[in-house]
Design a protein around this motif. Structure first.
Motif, short mmCIF file in Angstrom:
data_model
loop_
_atom_site.label_atom_id
_atom_site.label_comp_id
_atom_site.label_asym_id
_atom_site.label_seq_id
_atom_site.Cartn_x
_atom_site.Cartn_y
_atom_site.Cartn_z
N ILE A 135 0.87 -1.19 0.00
CA ILE A 135 0.00 0.00 0.00
C ILE A 135 0.90 1.23 0.00
CG2 ILE A 135 -1.87 1.20 1.18
CD1 ILE A 135 -2.65 -1.45 2.48
N GLY A 149 5.23 4.84 -3.54
CA GLY A 149 6.14 5.98 -3.71
C GLY A 149 7.57 5.52 -3.59
N ILE A 166 9.66 4.62 -1.08
CA ILE A 166 10.06 3.42 -0.34
C ILE A 166 9.18 2.23 -0.72
CG2 ILE A 166 8.68 3.63 1.78
CD1 ILE A 166 12.44 2.97 1.68
N PRO A 175 -3.72 5.47 -4.77
CA PRO A 175 -4.71 6.19 -5.58
C PRO A 175 -4.11 7.07 -6.68
CG PRO A 175 -4.44 7.24 -3.43
CD PRO A 175 -3.60 6.00 -3.41
N THR A 234 2.81 4.31 3.12
CA THR A 234 2.07 5.55 2.81
C THR A 234 2.57 6.66 3.74
OG1 THR A 234 0.41 4.78 4.38
CG2 THR A 234 0.00 4.31 2.05
N PRO A 235 2.10 7.91 3.56
CA PRO A 235 2.51 8.98 4.48
C PRO A 235 2.19 8.64 5.94
CG PRO A 235 1.46 9.89 2.53
CD PRO A 235 1.28 8.40 2.44
N HIS A 274 -0.69 5.74 8.50
CA HIS A 274 -0.24 4.40 8.88
C HIS A 274 -1.24 3.66 9.76
CE1 HIS A 274 4.38 5.17 8.16
NE2 HIS A 274 3.64 5.35 7.08
N ILE A 325 -4.70 2.52 8.19
CA ILE A 325 -4.50 1.46 7.19
C ILE A 325 -4.03 0.17 7.85
CG2 ILE A 325 -3.11 0.77 5.20
CD1 ILE A 325 -3.16 3.66 4.25
N GLU A 382 5.88 1.00 7.48
CA GLU A 382 7.09 1.82 7.36
C GLU A 382 7.29 2.66 8.61
OE1 GLU A 382 9.81 2.47 6.32
OE2 GLU A 382 9.93 1.03 4.73
N GLY A 406 9.37 -1.00 9.71
CA GLY A 406 10.50 -0.97 8.78
C GLY A 406 11.69 -0.15 9.24
N PHE A 425 16.94 -4.20 3.03
CA PHE A 425 15.56 -4.25 2.55
C PHE A 425 15.20 -5.66 2.07
CE2 PHE A 425 16.55 0.27 2.19
CZ PHE A 425 15.49 0.81 2.90
N1 LIG Z 1 12.72 2.98 5.90
C1 LIG Z 1 13.21 4.03 5.27
O1 LIG Z 1 14.43 4.21 5.17
C2 LIG Z 1 12.27 5.03 4.66
C3 LIG Z 1 12.70 5.85 3.62
C4 LIG Z 1 11.77 6.75 3.04
C5 LIG Z 1 10.47 6.80 3.54
N2 LIG Z 1 10.10 5.98 4.58
C6 LIG Z 1 8.72 6.04 5.11
O2 LIG Z 1 7.85 5.48 4.13
C7 LIG Z 1 6.61 6.17 4.10
C8 LIG Z 1 6.37 6.71 2.69
O3 LIG Z 1 7.41 7.60 2.37
P1 LIG Z 1 7.84 7.86 0.84
O4 LIG Z 1 9.08 8.66 0.91
O5 LIG Z 1 7.82 6.59 0.08
O6 LIG Z 1 6.63 8.81 0.39
P2 LIG Z 1 6.12 9.09 -1.12
O7 LIG Z 1 5.40 10.38 -1.03
O8 LIG Z 1 7.23 8.93 -2.09
O9 LIG Z 1 5.08 7.88 -1.38
C9 LIG Z 1 3.88 7.74 -0.68
C10 LIG Z 1 2.89 7.05 -1.62
O10 LIG Z 1 1.71 6.72 -0.89
C11 LIG Z 1 0.59 6.99 -1.71
N3 LIG Z 1 -0.56 7.16 -0.83
C12 LIG Z 1 -0.92 8.25 -0.13
N4 LIG Z 1 -2.03 7.99 0.60
C13 LIG Z 1 -2.36 6.71 0.30
C14 LIG Z 1 -3.43 5.85 0.74
N5 LIG Z 1 -4.34 6.26 1.63
N6 LIG Z 1 -3.48 4.59 0.23
C15 LIG Z 1 -2.54 4.16 -0.64
N7 LIG Z 1 -1.52 4.92 -1.09
C16 LIG Z 1 -1.44 6.17 -0.60
C17 LIG Z 1 0.97 8.21 -2.51
O11 LIG Z 1 0.19 8.33 -3.68
C18 LIG Z 1 2.45 7.94 -2.80
O12 LIG Z 1 2.61 7.23 -4.01
C19 LIG Z 1 6.71 7.26 5.17
O13 LIG Z 1 6.14 6.75 6.36
C20 LIG Z 1 8.21 7.45 5.35
O14 LIG Z 1 8.57 7.89 6.64
C21 LIG Z 1 10.97 5.10 5.13
#
Ligand SMILES: NC(=O)c1ccc[n+]([C@@H]2O[C@H](COP(=O)([O-])OP(=O)(O)OC[C@H]3O[C@@H](n4cnc5c(N)ncnc54)[C@H](O)[C@@H]3O)[C@@H](O)[C@H]2O)c1
Length: 345
Positions: free
Chosen positions: A9, A12, A14, A36, A71-72, A76, A79, A93, A120, A297
């Motif tokens: 879900i 983006g 990660i 979405p 997701t943002p 979390h 969902i 995440e 994660g 990962f």
């Molecule tokens: N473990 C790590 O090293 C690491 C690195 C980057 C991000 N993260 C975490 O991962 C999460 C996402 O970060 P990101 O950088 O990938 O963000 P991002 O903005 O690149 O991606 C988020 C995605 O979620 C989608 N989204 C939003 N609301 C949604 C919903 N209700 N249902 C389904 N999809 C939905 C968006 O369309 C987008 O594609 C955050 O919690 C961030 O803290 C962790």
């Protein structure tokens, strides 16, 4: 090996890392991607995986046994709770959630559903961290005394074109430091209290660009952590450990852990101790453990499957990630109030 049906879900930054590992590793049947956005739909099509506009439709249609929530942060909890209620284990995440109340909801839903919920914090899965953990558990450091961690890099100007990264909560404490807090807790034990100072003097945004933090661990050890996203410096886990391809690796240490019997640096795993004698006039020996390369990962994905099947306990269970969130939120509060903030028992 039978394949296990999993869903992702959020496709983006990660989410795509997880999708890549799930597609490359045997043992996974990636049955759905829910996101979405148009980019999410296009990406799902590009990797030939069934796309869903929302997670609810995905859960009902393809019935994954495990779901990765990428997701943002603020989404979390809702969902993850729904996934657990619909019978899927979750890998959420980091941070587990935005607030402790939301983190608690995930923990409670997992307990009610009798399903695993893991988070994660992939550094725990890095072979370097695993080796350090083994050495500390085997007594190589003796009693933990103190540590210093550096979290200093310079983020490029474009990074701050996104508005929320200039606002409170969008800075290096909640985005990056939480990884270090989690890793240090994993290695040195629970944190009892924190003090902190922040500065926004260089960038001048509402959010901090620099912070210094004092940690008191429950076992009596003390720690200092320096964080800055405006310093030109190589001393941080991202550049030093080479965990993600997008960061060019630097051959330096970022974390320095000391105990009564020895000291250990990360990520180079330099181990300093006395072979004979035990005082500052005696010769210190340095041993270097060959660097362990690994893809945390990929390891996290393998581990997720083992956790779903009940073969392994989560390395980072939701309850533990909630403690890392609590300690990180305490840093924010300590900097705001200028006071030492004590964590719950
Ligand atoms: N473990 C790590 O090293 C690491 C690195 C980057 C991000 N993260 C975490 O991962 C999460 C996402 O970060 P990101 O950088 O990938 O963000 P991002 O903005 O690149 O991606 C988020 C995605 O979620 C989608 N989204 C939003 N609301 C949604 C919903 N209700 N249902 C389904 N999809 C939905 C968006 O369309 C987008 O594609 C955050 O919690 C961030 O803290 C962790």
């Amino acid at each position: 090996m039978d394949s296990i049906p999993i869903g992702v879900i959020g496709a983006g930054l990660i989410g795509r890392t997880h999708i890549d590992r799930a597609l490359k590793q045997p043992g996974f049947d990636l049955v759905g991607i829910a996101d979405p956005s148009d980019e999410g739909r296009r990406f799902a099509q590009s990797v030939n995986v069934k796309w869903f506009a929302d997670h609810d439709a995905m859960l009902g249609s393809v019935k994954p046994r495990g779901v990765i929530v990428a997701t943002p942060n603020k989404t979390h909890a809702d969902i993850a709770v729904q996934c657990l209620q619909r019978g899927a284990a979750v890998l959420v995440e980091k941070p587990i959630a935005d607030t402790l109340d939301d983190a608690r909801r995930i923990c409670d839903a997992a307990a009610a559903a009798k399903l695993p919920a893991m988070v994660g914090h992939q550094r725990r899965q890095n072979p370097i961290t695993q080796r350090a953990k083994q050495m500390i558990a085997a007594g190589s450091l003796g009693r933990p005394v103190c540590l210093t961690a550096m979290v200093t890099w310079r983020k490029p100007a474009e990074y701050f074109e996104t508005a929320w990264r200039r606002e409170k909560g969008g800075g290096p404490i909640l985005i990056n430091l939480i990884h270090d807090v989690d890793q240090l807790r994993y290695l040195f034990g629970d944190i009892a209290s924190v003090q902190a100072m922040t500065s926004n003097a260089v960038r001048g945004f509402e959010v901090e660009d620099t912070a210094v933090i004092l940690l008191r661990f429950r076992n009596g050890a003390l720690g200092t952590v320096t964080v800055s996203d405006t310093a030109t410096a190589p001393w941080n886990w991202d550049l030093a450990a080479g965990e993600a391809e997008r960061f060019p690796r630097q051959d330096v240490n970022s974390h320095f852990l000391s105990g009564t019997e020895g000291s250990l640096t990360l990520p180079r795993l330099d181990y300093w101790h006395y072979r004979e004698g035990k005082g500052w006039h005696d010769e210190l020996t340095e041993e270097r453990t060959a660097l362990h390369f690994g893809d945390p990962f990929a390891e996290q994905m393998r581990h997720f499957r083992a956790v779903i099947e009940g073969a392994e306990e989560p390395v980072c269970p939701a309850e533990d990630a909630m403690r890392s969130l609590e300690a990180t939120l305490a840093v924010v509060e300590a900097a705001r109030s200028g006071k030492e903030v004590t964590l719950s028992q």
